[in-house]
Design an enzyme around this catalytic site. Structure first.
Site, PDB file in Angstrom:
ATOM      1  N   ARG A  23       0.833  -1.207   0.000  1.00  0.00           N
ATOM      2  CA  ARG A  23       0.000   0.000   0.000  1.00  0.00           C
ATOM      3  C   ARG A  23       0.863   1.252   0.000  1.00  0.00           C
ATOM      4  O   ARG A  23       1.718   1.426   0.863  1.00  0.00           O
ATOM      5  CB  ARG A  23      -0.931   0.004   1.213  1.00  0.00           C
ATOM      6  CG  ARG A  23      -1.908  -1.165   1.181  1.00  0.00           C
ATOM      7  CD  ARG A  23      -2.989  -1.031   2.214  1.00  0.00           C
ATOM      8  NE  ARG A  23      -3.947  -2.137   2.084  1.00  0.00           N
ATOM      9  CZ  ARG A  23      -5.215  -2.083   2.433  1.00  0.00           C
ATOM     10  NH1 ARG A  23      -5.701  -0.969   2.925  1.00  0.00           N
ATOM     11  NH2 ARG A  23      -6.000  -3.120   2.290  1.00  0.00           N
TER      12      ARG A  23
ATOM     13  N   SER B   7     -22.398 -13.814  10.793  1.00  0.00           N
ATOM     14  CA  SER B   7     -21.721 -12.671  10.179  1.00  0.00           C
ATOM     15  C   SER B   7     -21.791 -12.747   8.661  1.00  0.00           C
ATOM     16  O   SER B   7     -21.451 -13.778   8.061  1.00  0.00           O
ATOM     17  CB  SER B   7     -20.254 -12.647  10.633  1.00  0.00           C
ATOM     18  OG  SER B   7     -19.528 -11.621   9.996  1.00  0.00           O
TER      19      SER B   7
ATOM     20  N   LYS C 150     -18.492 -18.276  15.618  1.00  0.00           N
ATOM     21  CA  LYS C 150     -18.798 -17.454  14.444  1.00  0.00           C
ATOM     22  C   LYS C 150     -19.327 -18.339  13.327  1.00  0.00           C
ATOM     23  O   LYS C 150     -18.724 -19.365  12.990  1.00  0.00           O
ATOM     24  CB  LYS C 150     -17.553 -16.713  13.966  1.00  0.00           C
ATOM     25  CG  LYS C 150     -17.794 -15.873  12.709  1.00  0.00           C
ATOM     26  CD  LYS C 150     -16.575 -15.062  12.321  1.00  0.00           C
ATOM     27  CE  LYS C 150     -15.448 -15.915  11.815  1.00  0.00           C
ATOM     28  NZ  LYS C 150     -14.336 -15.114  11.260  1.00  0.00           N
TER      29      LYS C 150
ATOM     30  N   SER D  46     -19.187  -0.868   1.644  1.00  0.00           N
ATOM     31  CA  SER D  46     -18.492   0.282   1.074  1.00  0.00           C
ATOM     32  C   SER D  46     -17.709  -0.001  -0.194  1.00  0.00           C
ATOM     33  O   SER D  46     -17.486   0.900  -0.988  1.00  0.00           O
ATOM     34  CB  SER D  46     -17.542   0.876   2.118  1.00  0.00           C
ATOM     35  OG  SER D  46     -16.541  -0.057   2.474  1.00  0.00           O
TER      36      SER D  46
ATOM     37  N   HIS E 184     -21.481   3.669   6.329  1.00  0.00           N
ATOM     38  CA  HIS E 184     -21.456   4.349   5.026  1.00  0.00           C
ATOM     39  C   HIS E 184     -22.838   4.841   4.602  1.00  0.00           C
ATOM     40  O   HIS E 184     -23.021   5.225   3.446  1.00  0.00           O
ATOM     41  CB  HIS E 184     -20.869   3.422   3.966  1.00  0.00           C
ATOM     42  CG  HIS E 184     -19.411   3.158   4.159  1.00  0.00           C
ATOM     43  ND1 HIS E 184     -18.430   3.974   3.638  1.00  0.00           N
ATOM     44  CD2 HIS E 184     -18.771   2.194   4.851  1.00  0.00           C
ATOM     45  CE1 HIS E 184     -17.234   3.511   3.990  1.00  0.00           C
ATOM     46  NE2 HIS E 184     -17.419   2.429   4.724  1.00  0.00           N
TER      47      HIS E 184
ATOM     48  N   THR F 125     -20.602   6.179  12.142  1.00  0.00           N
ATOM     49  CA  THR F 125     -19.375   6.962  12.210  1.00  0.00           C
ATOM     50  C   THR F 125     -19.674   8.447  12.134  1.00  0.00           C
ATOM     51  O   THR F 125     -20.678   8.862  11.553  1.00  0.00           O
ATOM     52  CB  THR F 125     -18.406   6.579  11.085  1.00  0.00           C
ATOM     53  OG1 THR F 125     -17.178   7.277  11.243  1.00  0.00           O
ATOM     54  CG2 THR F 125     -18.988   6.937   9.714  1.00  0.00           C
TER      55      THR F 125
ATOM     56  N   LYS G 255     -17.371  10.194   8.232  1.00  0.00           N
ATOM     57  CA  LYS G 255     -17.635  10.103   6.794  1.00  0.00           C
ATOM     58  C   LYS G 255     -18.625  11.202   6.395  1.00  0.00           C
ATOM     59  O   LYS G 255     -18.238  12.349   6.242  1.00  0.00           O
ATOM     60  CB  LYS G 255     -18.071   8.695   6.434  1.00  0.00           C
ATOM     61  CG  LYS G 255     -16.931   7.685   6.619  1.00  0.00           C
ATOM     62  CD  LYS G 255     -17.280   6.289   6.222  1.00  0.00           C
ATOM     63  CE  LYS G 255     -16.065   5.379   6.217  1.00  0.00           C
ATOM     64  NZ  LYS G 255     -15.322   5.310   7.486  1.00  0.00           N
TER      65      LYS G 255
ATOM     66  N   THR H 169      -8.488   7.712  25.558  1.00  0.00           N
ATOM     67  CA  THR H 169      -8.749   9.143  25.691  1.00  0.00           C
ATOM     68  C   THR H 169      -9.937   9.531  24.818  1.00  0.00           C
ATOM     69  O   THR H 169     -10.024   9.128  23.658  1.00  0.00           O
ATOM     70  CB  THR H 169      -7.516   9.956  25.283  1.00  0.00           C
ATOM     71  OG1 THR H 169      -6.440   9.612  26.158  1.00  0.00           O
ATOM     72  CG2 THR H 169      -7.778  11.450  25.372  1.00  0.00           C
TER      73      THR H 169
ATOM     74  N   THR I 215      -8.577  -5.630   1.251  1.00  0.00           N
ATOM     75  CA  THR I 215      -9.829  -4.871   1.323  1.00  0.00           C
ATOM     76  C   THR I 215     -10.872  -5.481   0.397  1.00  0.00           C
ATOM     77  O   THR I 215     -12.064  -5.524   0.723  1.00  0.00           O
ATOM     78  CB  THR I 215      -9.574  -3.399   0.954  1.00  0.00           C
ATOM     79  OG1 THR I 215      -8.524  -2.888   1.790  1.00  0.00           O
ATOM     80  CG2 THR I 215     -10.820  -2.570   1.150  1.00  0.00           C
TER      81      THR I 215
END
Length: 603
Positions: free
Chosen positions: A167, A280, A299, A332, A360, A402, A405, A435, A520
């Site tokens: 990457r 899943s 799972k 996504s 998304h 999120t 985005k 934090t 990905t």
């Protein structure tokens, strides 16, 4: 005794590997077999006799002690004149004493330790063929090796380079007042960004920016600590109330990112449910996969968006066993959309709860931007924008989203029942020990959510630009993976050509679109993931389409017809968009070739 043990541990590898407490215990335990002659022996002495070094030394010392005992007895007897036998015995004793001294000295030398069977047992197995090991000078009487960390790093990176999945991170600096424009390392070199997840351009929204500036001046740069210590302010509570209202849930909890939110929530929740099974979707995000892994729960993966496969697997598990169905609304990288209503119905039928990732989709869908679950009952949620109105949104047990985005800030969150949220708040390490978000970020997120609850124009323009771009690329036979969402995944099909396409767009056309490679997406499905925003105008659309056509011709990349000829599905029918024409207020009849619609934007 203690001093003797400490001294002995310095020279004996067997003693060195055991604590003083262990040695004391051995010294107080009887041996399985006693010495010849009936003398008592403890387990420690029994072990020591088996050592070829210590055993010889003990035999010598024992012989000398026996000799001294005999000499003491003889001393009490009348003195006799020395004969030849006495002289021979005396010389033999001197030799034995020298041998004992030599043996003890040898024990202290590091080269002799290797012969001790206890020391050998403690040695790790060595692999002289390992490329990451190299011989070092002997230390502490062993032939040691050390791990070559740098060789491992190089080896793992080399594998990435070899399979073309390494990457590269481009230096892209978004310009707030010019977005979607940005500059590269050279501030004079401006490019157009076509792959940002700031889908609605809220990162430059003036209301958001002014709110953040004022909060920064008032409360400072950082949060001051975790939420439990010094990082819990009124703004955090206000943001969570805003999010709970958005998703029609009693409570919400803010995290530093949605990756953390998904990981922490799934791992904590599933670990608390006895015997939990998690179902899943095969296309789920890495954050959900990690959360499931960390939970330790069973799972079960079901085929992407395959309701029949999901139901068959739900049927295989006792209805009384706790179950979680984890899936997404908008996936996504493909733009596909989860079947939320049907999955919620299956969950109720088989005694499961649902965990829906709307990352998304939040800000992008629904009359107030709550996501696809809200959008499915668009009119109802427009009229009655609160919980228990009978919409699909009420069926979903847990929603994650999120702030980084469509809302244009940073952070993640979950929304659900008050008890669920409080349990995660009380047990999840990813929340407790991190934090908290700085007040300025929290205030900006709150302002963005409030703005998008009322304004639909950004969502409408984004959807319109997406439709236009997909239609233009279809005319050129450039393969876009069919989907009903705002994602435009342009299929290339191999890692190296995909990187070439991205590089050429940037260097030759001033367009930034990052290549998407494994892991990905699956190998052989590499793509350019394009995301239009409301800020992309007609001229920018023309420029992108012409650049892609030039690159496809130049490199001979596959088009839709080529994929179809090979049996691929790139030419599958295009699903109907999530947003309907009526919801977008589209009126047919616009005369612009680029924008063949007239859009009546509503506030």
């Amino acid at each position: 005794m203690e001093a003797a043990i400490k001294q002995s541990r310095k020279v004996c590898p067997f003693l060195h590997k055991n604590t003083a407490a262990t040695l004391r215990k051995l010294s107080s335990m009887p041996a399985q077999q006693q010495q010849q002659g009936g003398a008592p022996m403890n387990a420690l002495l029994s072990f020591a006799q088996k050592c070829p070094v210590m055993g010889n030394a003990m035999a010598t010392v024992q012989g000398r002690q026996s000799l001294l005992h005999t000499s003491a007895k003889l001393a009490k007897q009348p003195t006799r004149p020395l004969n030849q036998a006495s002289i021979v015995n005396h010389e033999k004793n001197l030799i034995d004493e020298r041998a004992a001294a030599a043996t003890i000295a040898a024990l202290k030398k590091s080269e002799q330790v290797g012969s001790c069977p206890y020391h050998q047992v403690q040695q790790p197995e060595q692999s002289p063929k390992s490329p990451y090991h190299r011989r070092l000078p002997a230390t502490h009487s062993t032939n040691s090796t050390t791990f070559d960390y740098e060789s491992l790093y190089h080896h793992e990176l080399d594998k990435k380079h070899q399979d073309k999945t390494y990457r590269y991170f481009n230096n892209i600096n978004r310009l707030a007042q010019k977005f979607p424009k940005a500059h590269t390392k050279d501030s004079r070199d401006e490019v157009i960004v076509w792959c940002s997840n700031d889908y609605l351009g809220m990162g430059k929204n003036q209301i958001v920016l002014e709110t953040m500036k004022q909060t920064l001046n008032k409360y400072g740069a950082g949060a001051g600590g975790t939420r439990n210590i010094a990082g819990n302010c009124n703004l955090h509570l206000q943001l969570e109330a805003e999010l709970a209202d958005l998703h029609h849930k009693p409570a919400a909890l803010v995290f530093t990112s949605c990756y953390v939110a998904n990981d922490a929530t799934l791992s904590t929740l599933a670990s608390k449910l006895p015997g939990c099974h998690i179902f899943s979707d095969a296309a789920n995000h890495a954050s959900m996969i990690q959360g499931i892994k960390h939970s330790g729960a069973k799972k079960i993966i079901f085929k992407h968006n395959d309701l029949a496969d999901l139901e068959a697997k739900l049927q295989s598990v006792d209805i009384n066993i706790p179950k979680i169905i984890a899936f997404e609304s908008v996936y996504s990288m493909s733009g596909s959309v989860g079947q939320i209503n049907a999955i919620c119905d299956l969950a109720k039928k088989y005694g499961a709860i649902t965990f829906l990732d709307e990352v998304h989709a939040v800000g992008m869908y629904g009359p107030r931007g709550a996501g696809v679950a809200e959008h499915l009952d668009f009119d109802l949620n427009s009229r009655i924008p609160h919980a228990n109105n009978g919409s699909v949104l009420d069926k979903v047990d847990i929603i994650s989203g999120t702030l980084g985005k469509a809302f244009g800030i940073v952070g993640g969150y979950i929304a659900g029942s008050a008890n669920l949220v409080d349990m995660i708040r009380s047990y999840a390490p990813g929340f407790i020990f991190t934090t908290s978000l700085p007040p300025a970020n929290v205030a900006g997120a709150k302002a963005s959510i409030q703005y998008l609850k009322k304004s639909s124009k950004e969502r409408q323009m984004q959807q319109l630009n997406t439709r236009i771009l997909k239609a233009r690329l279809a005319e050129l036979d450039i393969p876009v993976i069919p989907n009903p969402s705002h994602i435009v995944p342009v299929l290339v099909g191999e890692a190296e050509p995909c990187k070439i396409a991205s590089d050429q767009l940037l260097r030759e056309h001033g367009i930034y679109v990052q290549s998407i490679n494994y892991p990905t997406v699956a190998k052989g499905e590499e793509r350019l993931r394009i995301t239009p925003t409301p800020g992309h105008n007609s001229k920018m659309v023309d420029h992108l389409v012409e650049a892609l056509e030039t690159i496809w011709r130049k490199n001979g990349f596959k088009r839709v017809s080529d994929w179809r000829a090979e049996g691929g599905g790139a030419g599958d029918p295009v699903p109907k968009p999530i947003w309907t024409d009526r919801q977008l207020n589209i009126v047919p009849g616009g005369g612009d070739a680029i924008h063949p619609y007239v859009v009546e934007v509503t506030a």
